[in-house]
Design a protein around this motif. Structure first.
Motif, mmCIF file in Angstrom:
data_model
loop_
_atom_site.group_PDB
_atom_site.id
_atom_site.type_symbol
_atom_site.label_atom_id
_atom_site.label_comp_id
_atom_site.label_asym_id
_atom_site.label_seq_id
_atom_site.Cartn_x
_atom_site.Cartn_y
_atom_site.Cartn_z
ATOM 1 N N ASP A 70 -4.369 -0.662 8.929
ATOM 2 C CA ASP A 70 -5.192 0.511 8.636
ATOM 3 C C ASP A 70 -4.727 1.703 9.479
ATOM 4 O O ASP A 70 -4.483 2.803 8.963
ATOM 5 N N ASP A 71 -4.555 1.489 10.772
ATOM 6 C CA ASP A 71 -4.151 2.571 11.674
ATOM 7 C C ASP A 71 -2.759 3.097 11.331
ATOM 8 O O ASP A 71 -2.502 4.304 11.410
ATOM 9 N N GLU A 72 -1.846 2.193 10.954
ATOM 10 C CA GLU A 72 -0.484 2.631 10.660
ATOM 11 C C GLU A 72 -0.437 3.480 9.393
ATOM 12 O O GLU A 72 0.281 4.482 9.340
ATOM 13 N N GLN A 73 -1.193 3.098 8.376
ATOM 14 C CA GLN A 73 -1.211 3.918 7.168
ATOM 15 C C GLN A 73 -1.783 5.298 7.479
ATOM 16 O O GLN A 73 -1.278 6.323 6.997
ATOM 17 N N HIS A 74 -2.827 5.329 8.292
ATOM 18 C CA HIS A 74 -3.427 6.613 8.690
ATOM 19 C C HIS A 74 -2.399 7.496 9.381
ATOM 20 O O HIS A 74 -2.268 8.689 9.090
ATOM 21 N N LEU A 75 -1.631 6.908 10.297
ATOM 22 C CA LEU A 75 -0.601 7.653 11.013
ATOM 23 C C LEU A 75 0.470 8.174 10.060
ATOM 24 O O LEU A 75 0.898 9.333 10.163
ATOM 25 N N ARG A 76 0.909 7.347 9.127
ATOM 26 C CA ARG A 76 1.968 7.758 8.200
ATOM 27 C C ARG A 76 1.489 8.844 7.251
ATOM 28 O O ARG A 76 2.256 9.745 6.886
ATOM 29 N N PHE A 77 0.237 8.778 6.850
ATOM 30 C CA PHE A 77 -0.297 9.854 6.015
ATOM 31 C C PHE A 77 -0.331 11.171 6.789
ATOM 32 O O PHE A 77 0.001 12.226 6.255
ATOM 33 N N LEU A 78 -0.716 11.105 8.058
ATOM 34 C CA LEU A 78 -0.728 12.311 8.879
ATOM 35 C C LEU A 78 0.675 12.884 9.035
ATOM 36 O O LEU A 78 0.871 14.105 9.008
ATOM 37 N N SER A 79 1.672 12.011 9.220
ATOM 38 C CA SER A 79 3.051 12.489 9.375
ATOM 39 C C SER A 79 3.532 13.176 8.100
ATOM 40 O O SER A 79 4.286 14.150 8.161
ATOM 41 N N ARG A 80 3.101 12.690 6.948
ATOM 42 C CA ARG A 80 3.479 13.329 5.690
ATOM 43 C C ARG A 80 2.801 14.694 5.547
ATOM 44 O O ARG A 80 3.405 15.644 5.040
ATOM 45 N N ILE A 81 1.585 14.782 6.014
ATOM 46 C CA ILE A 81 0.875 16.057 5.939
ATOM 47 C C ILE A 81 1.582 17.114 6.777
ATOM 48 O O ILE A 81 1.684 18.284 6.385
ATOM 49 N N HIS A 82 2.126 16.713 7.927
ATOM 50 C CA HIS A 82 2.742 17.669 8.853
ATOM 51 C C HIS A 82 4.239 17.866 8.611
ATOM 52 O O HIS A 82 4.857 18.679 9.290
ATOM 53 N N ASP A 83 4.820 17.134 7.674
ATOM 54 C CA ASP A 83 6.251 17.286 7.382
ATOM 55 C C ASP A 83 6.399 17.935 6.011
ATOM 56 O O ASP A 83 6.124 17.314 4.991
ATOM 57 N N PRO A 84 6.840 19.207 5.950
ATOM 58 C CA PRO A 84 6.956 19.884 4.657
ATOM 59 C C PRO A 84 7.899 19.197 3.684
ATOM 60 O O PRO A 84 7.767 19.338 2.470
ATOM 61 N N LYS A 112 8.076 16.035 3.258
ATOM 62 C CA LYS A 112 7.463 14.780 2.796
ATOM 63 C C LYS A 112 6.117 14.988 2.111
ATOM 64 O O LYS A 112 5.549 14.026 1.604
ATOM 65 N N GLN A 113 5.627 16.211 2.099
ATOM 66 C CA GLN A 113 4.290 16.427 1.546
ATOM 67 C C GLN A 113 4.212 16.061 0.072
ATOM 68 O O GLN A 113 3.151 15.690 -0.435
ATOM 69 N N TRP A 114 5.350 16.146 -0.629
ATOM 70 C CA TRP A 114 5.351 15.787 -2.050
ATOM 71 C C TRP A 114 4.992 14.335 -2.265
ATOM 72 O O TRP A 114 4.567 13.943 -3.365
ATOM 73 N N LYS A 115 5.140 13.503 -1.225
ATOM 74 C CA LYS A 115 4.828 12.083 -1.353
ATOM 75 C C LYS A 115 3.328 11.814 -1.400
ATOM 76 O O LYS A 115 2.909 10.715 -1.752
ATOM 77 N N LEU A 116 2.526 12.803 -1.024
ATOM 78 C CA LEU A 116 1.075 12.614 -0.982
ATOM 79 C C LEU A 116 0.454 13.118 -2.279
ATOM 80 O O LEU A 116 0.289 14.320 -2.479
ATOM 81 N N SER A 117 0.104 12.214 -3.158
ATOM 82 C CA SER A 117 -0.565 12.576 -4.409
ATOM 83 C C SER A 117 -2.071 12.404 -4.234
ATOM 84 O O SER A 117 -2.529 11.736 -3.294
ATOM 85 N N ARG A 160 0.832 -1.202 0.000
ATOM 86 C CA ARG A 160 0.000 0.000 0.000
ATOM 87 C C ARG A 160 0.867 1.254 0.000
ATOM 88 O O ARG A 160 2.057 1.219 0.284
ATOM 89 N N ASP A 161 0.260 2.390 -0.296
ATOM 90 C CA ASP A 161 0.948 3.665 -0.174
ATOM 91 C C ASP A 161 1.391 3.856 1.272
ATOM 92 O O ASP A 161 0.631 3.556 2.209
ATOM 93 N N ALA A 162 2.631 4.323 1.449
ATOM 94 C CA ALA A 162 3.242 4.573 2.766
ATOM 95 C C ALA A 162 3.574 3.285 3.511
ATOM 96 O O ALA A 162 3.787 3.313 4.722
ATOM 97 N N ALA A 163 3.660 2.165 2.794
ATOM 98 C CA ALA A 163 3.985 0.894 3.459
ATOM 99 C C ALA A 163 5.468 0.760 3.771
ATOM 100 O O ALA A 163 5.857 -0.147 4.513
ATOM 101 N N GLY A 164 6.319 1.609 3.183
ATOM 102 C CA GLY A 164 7.745 1.548 3.479
ATOM 103 C C GLY A 164 8.596 0.936 2.387
ATOM 104 O O GLY A 164 9.771 0.612 2.622
ATOM 105 N N LYS A 165 8.037 0.799 1.183
ATOM 106 C CA LYS A 165 8.802 0.206 0.077
ATOM 107 C C LYS A 165 10.034 1.049 -0.255
ATOM 108 O O LYS A 165 11.136 0.533 -0.388
ATOM 109 N N GLY A 166 9.818 2.351 -0.400
ATOM 110 C CA GLY A 166 10.934 3.228 -0.746
ATOM 111 C C GLY A 166 12.012 3.249 0.312
ATOM 112 O O GLY A 166 13.206 3.342 -0.006
#
Length: 304
Positions: free
Chosen positions: A193-207, A209-214, A86-92
């Motif tokens: 589910d909860d972990e992906q939600h948390l990682r998406f929030l961290s990307r929103i609050h990290d300038p 990393k925001q480019w990672k959210l399409s 999934r997106d934000a699963a840690g592949k990169g």
């Protein structure tokens, strides 16, 4: 003379230490927003010790990856490694740690964008074929032909007929790769589910990393259950003996990286490859050579 050698050794040590310290700083991702930093969200003693152990083991495994790389070149081995999840699963993140100390001419990453209009009319696997390895190469696919079984299926980018044809074709395609001498290793990174939600929030609050959210990432969050069903079908219909799926438990990023690298090392019978001792030749000095001064207008200002 001895003092000069000692000074040189100290300089080499500082250079190495600076190199690793910089990478550790990047690993720590110590870029907490001021609001979180002020709230005391920094690491405690237990967290710092856990990070120390993580780095120690990561560097050890990366040393083994260098040995693996040398064996791949020496033996002419060919390997393809697919990273799905999934997106934000840690592949990169794991791909970065695998390639961090390897020669990019030996170990390279293929991260293909969405197909263009011409590629959509090609045989589905055609645009991936040009990225396959030659002898002595490792190719890491950051997402792969399994896009058709995941995002294309969920988002309606392929027809039912194309979807079914993919499942008929992909086992034979991968068996053909294996018969041609290419080892195929497939990883699925599994998060909750909860972990992906948390990682998406961290990307929103990290300038940074925001480019990672399409927009596609955000839509995938809404369609969690659709992606779950698509993943279950994919694993069931494409888990073949020649190229099985391996599921990495990825809720804990650091453990996922270590576990994946450790498992990857166990998939190939690599051995230490002997190399001739490297001797640095003496620099030639010519009496008629005069170094020309660099114009001041070309010098980068020393702001720091």
């Amino acid at each position: 003379m001895e003092q000069n050698e000692d000074a040189l050794i100290r300089r080499i040590y500082r250079e190495l230490a600076d190199h690793y310290d910089e990478e550790i700083e990047l690993e720590l991702e110590d870029r907490l927003p001021e609001s979180l930093s002020d709230a005391g969200a920094g690491p405690d003693e237990a967290e710092r010790e856990a990070r120390h152990q993580y780095f120690h083991e990561l560097f050890r495994l990366q040393g083994e990856l260098v040995k693996l790389q040398n064996w791949v070149v020496s033996s002419g081995h060919k390997v393809v490694i697919l990273f799905e999840g999934r997106d934000a699963a840690g592949k990169g993140g794991v791909i970065k740690r695998i390639t961090q100390r390897l020669n990019p001419r030996v170990c390279r990453v293929a991260a293909l964008p969405a197909p263009n209009d011409r590629e959509r009319t090609q045989w589905y696997f055609q645009r991936y074929v040009s990225h396959l390895p030659a002898a002595g190469e490792m190719v890491l696919f950051d997402r792969s032909w399994y896009n058709r079984a995941g995002v294309e299926r969920v988002m309606g980018f392929c027809t039912d007929e194309q979807y079914e044809e993919f499942f008929r074709s992909v086992p034979e395609f991968e068996r053909m790769l294996v018969r041609s001498g290419i080892q195929v290793i497939k990883y699925w990174f599994s998060i909750s589910d909860d972990e992906q939600h948390l990682r998406f929030l961290s990307r929103i609050h990290d300038p940074l990393k925001q480019w990672k959210l399409s927009p596609m990432d955000l839509e995938s969050r809404r369609r969690w259950e659709d992606y779950t069903r698509a993943k279950e079908v994919m694993l069931e219909r494409t888990h073949i003996a020649e190229a099985p799926w391996w599921v990495v438990q990825a809720v804990d990023k650091r453990r996922a990286r270590l576990n994946c690298i450790h498992h990857l090392l166990g998939q190939m019978p690599y051995v230490d490859v002997e190399h001739a001792e490297v001797v640095l030749p003496a620099r030639e000095r010519r009496k008629d050579y005069v170094r020309l001064p660099v114009p001041a207008t070309m010098i980068v200002p020393e702001v720091y």
